[in-house]
Write an enzyme that holds these catalytic residues in place. Structure first.
Site, PDB file in Angstrom:
ATOM      1  N   GLY A  39     -13.586  -8.621   1.521  1.00 60.55           N
ATOM      2  CA  GLY A  39     -14.641  -9.372   2.619  1.00 60.55           C
ATOM      3  C   GLY A  39     -15.066 -10.974   2.255  1.00 60.55           C
TER       4      GLY A  39
ATOM      5  N   LYS B 230       1.761  -4.053   6.699  1.00 58.30           N
ATOM      6  CA  LYS B 230       0.868  -4.074   5.457  1.00 58.30           C
ATOM      7  C   LYS B 230       1.427  -2.966   4.807  1.00 58.30           C
ATOM      8  CE  LYS B 230      -1.571  -5.455   2.446  1.00 58.30           C
ATOM      9  NZ  LYS B 230      -2.646  -4.019   2.420  1.00 58.30           N
TER      10      LYS B 230
ATOM     11  N   GLU C 121       5.534  -2.008  -2.239  1.00 58.82           N
ATOM     12  CA  GLU C 121       5.078  -2.079  -3.910  1.00 58.82           C
ATOM     13  C   GLU C 121       4.953  -0.910  -4.578  1.00 58.82           C
ATOM     14  OE1 GLU C 121       0.376  -4.216  -2.412  1.00 58.82           O
ATOM     15  OE2 GLU C 121       0.487  -1.841  -4.349  1.00 58.82           O
TER      16      GLU C 121
END
Lengths: 340, 340, 340, 340
Positions: free
Chosen positions: B15, B192, B199
């Site tokens: 963030g 995602k 991944e």
């Protein structure tokens, strides 16, 4: 039934019990082991204990049959090589161990040049074989298999109480007695190898299933979705009318009845050659064998604290995400569900 | 480019760095975190630090946009619920965390009833995103995505030095800037999630490969078939002209150059929700996902000393074969190849 | 840089392009192929086209170096055997193909008895190598590798624009040029083999991921959980700032930009020896390699309409449950998501 | 034994046979199915055929017990909802189908609010259950299980000829009769779910093994390493004294005795919910379940001609290597070993 004479080389648990079952069946046995103790014990039970391979060969009447029951690889290879020098044309060597089937193919060819017969016999039955009989998978020439038939018939379990498979009329009756002439040399151990490969897969299927059952009690789960299951009872009930009924389930039920936590087991699981060779055969044949291979790999994994692969994963995670994996102590999150 | 005002809730590493990249791009940010420290630090860099969600909302000019960057699950759920009570019709909430995509679908529907817009944005980039930019996968209504375009354009890496893919003329140009409007709400996190699933699989492929390379030095192998390989050099050479060239390889090369033994890593590997949800999606779609699943399972396994499954295997082995597995200490056969 | 003379045997795409890259680098090449056409073409570009292996050997000045670039197995074995009879002590043979690494170990020993040097060179680069350079993994004696260094330096990609890996100072500088002296004979092909094994795993990870993305549009899913994703755009966006950035992703993005359905591909996937040998090596080393193996098996499976295994499953299901599997036609439930 | 009255909703093969076994045991049954035919048939055998759920409820004496034997999901959900509106406090609903266990947890809670009891009963036995009895895994309150004990005792196989597991003295005797009270609501179907998961794994283990055995005849193998094995005989011999002895093996032996090629089977294999939910449970518990998952995935794969994943592989191979995969027709290399 004709009674035969058999030489047995290698008197470990398997070899010694084969001799006992043969003698109970009326056959006579000449035995040898480097360690004199098991041979002496068998002599007390009626076997002729030979002091050497040469003595063993001498004690047998031609055409001889010598069963080699030694660890696969060097021990078997050497014993057979030595026997080949002692035996005479028309004699037969039986490799009852867990040899790699391509070694059988090679050895059969070499021994044939000397006029010696060779059979490879995959032998299943473990500690239970003496009483239950041994499931035999035989490779080699049909006439040699026929010559030694009384041996195989005695070792095999026989028809027993097992219900007949429908539609087998006209097929080889020996199979229902528990011994199979699979084909030429090598095929006996090939079939036994696949047997063991399947065994790995079945075992792993049960093992994973009971692992999920046990972790149903994991405190990490929501309370309303958490169960404390009596694994011994689950295994027991499945023995009756379920689809997974099997001898492996019987054994699991026994172990879980003894201790539902299996606390005395380290979880370190060995693998023998057959599991590896099964995967090798699958790859040579381009047959996908996901389950048999996965079952083998879990055994490899069970013998390591952490794989290097896992460290590589951690290193990458640190690299892209700055993740620092918890130390082993800090991360002992593996739930240990309290039963009861 | 128009400069926008954005509220950021959650000032962890991700963030905070999103805020920094946005401010560098000329946008103004109002920030909030339960922990006052990171907000204070960002205030020094030009952000407006709000003391509460209410204060954050007040500090923003309608139509507001609030980006939530919190751990998936409870934290995100609560923050969005609270924001929903504070915001006004026409305002938008962006969930940039790693939420489960079905939660997005549900939340979008709930928020729509209040007249609030919702976008789910899968954000890849980790510790490198501040400098390299973040790869963004966005789900939601096209007009909301368009309204916040300057935010996405600033956060994304842009075209950079990456060669263009042939045959893309006429396609959405935003994609080549590094942000994708994937579809309706949920699709951003869905894409995602699959990214992370892939991944896992890629990481495990490298991990296994390097494990085999390392064990090529195992003393259990015949001397003539044993190699002591410099893993750092292997990784490095593959970065140049090989098929496995990738960012994960770059990171592996860096880690191995630092320590070819990776001795500082425990091998205990965490998994986040995306790997699990990927498998769940595969199963819902009946798509076989062997590799992505196997990669997940090795992580589960890495966090246990021994699975219960392995003990079940040992118990069966004892049952049918009388095998007593070696204790852990006695059986430490796992080769530890001495390099050099 | 010193310019060397090299013999090239085998002028398929790889061999011919190696020659071209060497000639561009100033080296002189004598070439031979059973098929006269490619040699003639290379002669036009400056190579000496020999009519036979003997002529090729004659055309080279001792100490000679002959690079064999033929299919692994018989073709390579025969060419090397024939060359061994033609070459003189001090000459060197380079096997640049995809040989099984244990064959290298054996051949190196045999050739050494004749005073011939031998290098095994794993060569990665495919159709792109001519321009990008070839990633080379070399096994053999250090002095032979040093003698042929100009050849390797020319073939390799060089440092290029690839950012340096931190922490490599003091390490072998050749590696950063794209060629690695991995160790003794066999290690070059061993490292290349693992490269390809990893490649299989990475490819499968992407393949499964895109399969799940595509089936997100399956009509079998609830409408609110169904997405029609532009796979070409997903691949493209991941090229920028994501963790899965890789050359394989670049290629996937190109293929999907051309046709998001990949309709021109049959889905029948070949495997070469390296994938199989990688699994074999893993098993010899007792390293669990779930992902690399699963990737191999999906290729096996892709080449069959139905496995016999699947029929065995159906037969069992009928046996215990009376299930009659639908015929293939009736059961074409595999969703074919309509895009758009 | 007390004789009870039971309502049965759903008269497919399973439901109808449960009724038959109960009536043979002296219980009285009121039955209902949307399709009037099976109810009419059972009426001829002594059951009371109700024309509607309401009629069924009316025909039962409180406290009622209604067994629902319908497909999991909508059908079961609707029937239970409708029954809930018809039954009175103190009545009990038994879900004997293959419901998802979390649905049981939810339903039990909802029904409890109306004063209704609920049991979930995993029922194994398939087409053989009528004669052999059904293996029952029961979740719910102990007193409800006790109240319906005569029903369970009649349906279960009983002790039969199955040898007792040593060490069970003092444990719940019902288990050895073939029915298990596993725990609270949901646990019955949870245990049944894992049973089916294990079943998948075991089936796949056999399937792969027989596939490798069959392909031992592949013409792609060297002649001396090629075997034509009689699969029916292999299965048969393993039924006697081997470690893989199991009911699934019995069924396989029967199928192979009928046709060693299994030519009548398409190889298209369905999966039911339990296999998928097993994997889901494993993931929720972070238990690696490689084998159970792989077994599920081979079924997914069996129902597709080619996966999209495989096309992605082909596309990449073309991209980096210029490989053009053979068309399906040209590449029918899958060996079809001629037996005999």
């Amino acid at each position: 039934m004709t009674h035969l004479q058999l030489g047995m080389v290698g008197l470990g648990r398997m070899g010694a019990n084969l001799v006992r079952r043969l003698m109970r069946g009326g056959h006579s046995c000449v035995v040898f082991d480097r360690d004199p103790a098991p041979g002496a014990a068998l002599a007390d039970e009626g076997a002729t204990n030979a002091g050497s391979l040469a003595a063993l060969v001498k004690a047998l009447t031609p055409p001889r049959a010598v069963w080699v029951m030694l660890p696969a690889g060097k021990a078997t290879e050497q014993a057979i090589a030595e026997l080949a020098g002692l035996l005479e044309p028309g004699d037969a060597i039986v490799d009852g161990g867990n040899s790699f089937w391509k070694d059988d193919v090679r050895r059969a060819r070499e021994l044939a040049r000397r006029g010696l017969d060779y059979l490879d016999v995959g032998t299943s039955g473990g500690v239970w074989g003496l009483e239950r009989g041994y499931c035999l998978m035989i490779g080699g020439d049909a006439d040699v298999v026929a010559r030694l038939d009384p041996i195989f018939a005695t070792l095999a379990p026989g028809r027993g109480a097992i219900p007949a498979t429908p539609g087998r009329s006209g097929r080889d009756p020996r199979v229902e007695m528990g011994y199979l002439h699979a084909g030429p040399c090598g095929s006996g151990h090939f079939v036994k190898m696949i047997h063991n490969g399947i065994e790995y897969g079945m075992m792993q299927a049960f093992a994973e299933g009971f692992d999920i059952l046990r972790h149903a009690a994991s405190p990490a789960l929501p309370v309303e979705h958490r169960f404390h299951l009596e694994l011994a009872d689950v295994a027991e009930v499945w023995r009756r009318g379920s689809v997974v009924t099997s001898w492996l389930l019987d054994l699991t039920a026994t172990a879980l009845a003894e201790d539902g936590e299996l606390a005395s087991y380290s979880g370190h699981v060995e693998d023998s050659g057959e599991g590896r060779w099964t995967v090798q055969a699958a790859i040579e044949e381009a047959v996908p064998a996901e389950v048999l291979t996965a079952a083998l790999y879990t055994r490899f994994r069970s013998r390591q604290d952490h794989t290097f692969a896992e460290k590589v994963l951690s290193a990458m995670r640190k690299g892209f995400g700055g993740h620092v994996e918890p130390t082993k102590a800090a991360a002992a999150v593996s739930p240990d569900p309290a039963h009861g």
